[in-house]
Design a protein around this motif. Structure first.
Motif, mmCIF file in Angstrom:
data_model
loop_
_atom_site.group_PDB
_atom_site.id
_atom_site.type_symbol
_atom_site.label_atom_id
_atom_site.label_comp_id
_atom_site.label_asym_id
_atom_site.label_seq_id
_atom_site.Cartn_x
_atom_site.Cartn_y
_atom_site.Cartn_z
ATOM 1 N N ARG A 220 0.841 -1.193 0.000
ATOM 2 C CA ARG A 220 0.000 0.000 0.000
ATOM 3 C C ARG A 220 0.878 1.246 0.000
ATOM 4 N N HIS A 221 0.686 2.097 -0.988
ATOM 5 C CA HIS A 221 1.360 3.376 -1.046
ATOM 6 C C HIS A 221 0.329 4.479 -0.849
ATOM 7 N N VAL A 222 0.794 5.714 -0.793
ATOM 8 C CA VAL A 222 -0.080 6.859 -0.533
ATOM 9 C C VAL A 222 0.070 7.881 -1.651
ATOM 10 N N VAL A 223 -1.050 8.425 -2.095
ATOM 11 C CA VAL A 223 -1.057 9.545 -3.042
ATOM 12 C C VAL A 223 -1.879 10.671 -2.420
ATOM 13 N N TRP A 224 -1.257 11.824 -2.256
ATOM 14 C CA TRP A 224 -1.984 13.008 -1.830
ATOM 15 C C TRP A 224 -2.462 13.759 -3.073
ATOM 16 N N VAL A 225 -3.712 14.149 -3.077
ATOM 17 C CA VAL A 225 -4.275 14.987 -4.129
ATOM 18 C C VAL A 225 -4.645 16.318 -3.474
ATOM 19 N N ALA A 226 -3.873 17.348 -3.797
ATOM 20 C CA ALA A 226 -4.024 18.646 -3.147
ATOM 21 C C ALA A 226 -4.433 19.679 -4.192
#
Length: 224
Positions: A214-220
């Motif tokens: 599991r990786h993380v993607v921030w959408v800002a």
């Protein structure tokens, strides 16, 4: 088991003694930093999500201007091209050897995407392109190092600290999107994004299929 074969090494600019190593095992490629694997050609799902999640937030903007920080193995670039139609993409890659590997031993991984006329590759630090811009980009996609907790280059922290996020906010057009890949969560980074003025969502995505890490993607999003 097929053994790994070392194909090439490349120094990381600005970091004496730090190098990337390109390895191959059959049809599988890996880019290593010491004992840490930065990229693997079998696990690009989260890098693809980096592009899809960001570009989905742009809606129907005609020919958005997109900047990708980090060429990697081309997963983010190919996913962006699939979403963008005629719009162009600028890719900033700091390590010239990574671009050479994409044209050489890893050409089969890249599937000709660097020959797409919509693609422009600049061998430079993405920080410089961000800092030089004001309301120039509709989307900035960062897959640099291991995310906010960098491994390969201490100066990469300048992308993710308060000043770096303020520069990214200025570089985006209203309603534009900053999307950031990371190998893992970072609550402090989420707070920094919000303090910089972004509207933030944090997505957990798989590296490969249903069983990958599991990786993380921030959408800002910069508010319109």
């Amino acid at each position: 088991m097929i053994p790994w074969v070392h194909l090439a090494s490349a120094a990381v600019p600005g970091e004496p003694g730090t190098e990337l190593r390109l390895k191959r095992r059959g049809a599988e490629f890996s880019i290593m930093l010491g004992t840490n694997e930065l990229m693997n050609s079998r696990m690009g799902g989260s890098e693809e999500a980096l592009a899809r999640l960001a570009l989905a937030r742009l809606g129907d903007r005609p020919e958005p201007a997109v900047l990708i920080g980090g060429l990697g193995m081309g997963f983010t670039l190919r996913a962006a091209l699939a979403e963008l139609g005629p719009a162009g993409v600028t890719v900033a890659e700091l390590v010239p050897a990574v671009v050479a590997w994409a044209h050489g031993p890893m050409a089969e991984v890249f599937q000709g995407c660097l020959d797409d006329p919509r693609v422009r590759v600049e061998e430079t630090d993405v920080c410089l392109l961000i800092r030089a811009a004001e309301s120039a980009w509709d989307a900035i996609l960062l897959d640099v190092d291991n995310g906010p907790e960098g491994l390969s280059r201490r100066s990469n922290d300048a992308l993710y600290d308060a000043a770096g996020l303020a520069a990214a906010f200025r570089a985006l057009r209203p309603g534009g999107v900053l999307s950031v890949w990371s190998s893992g969560p970072d609550a402090g980074f989420t707070r920094r994004l919000r303090r910089a003025g972004f509207e933030v969502t944090e997505e957990k995505v798989r590296a490969s299929g249903k069983r990958g890490a599991r990786h993380v993607v921030w959408v800002a999003v910069r508010p319109a």
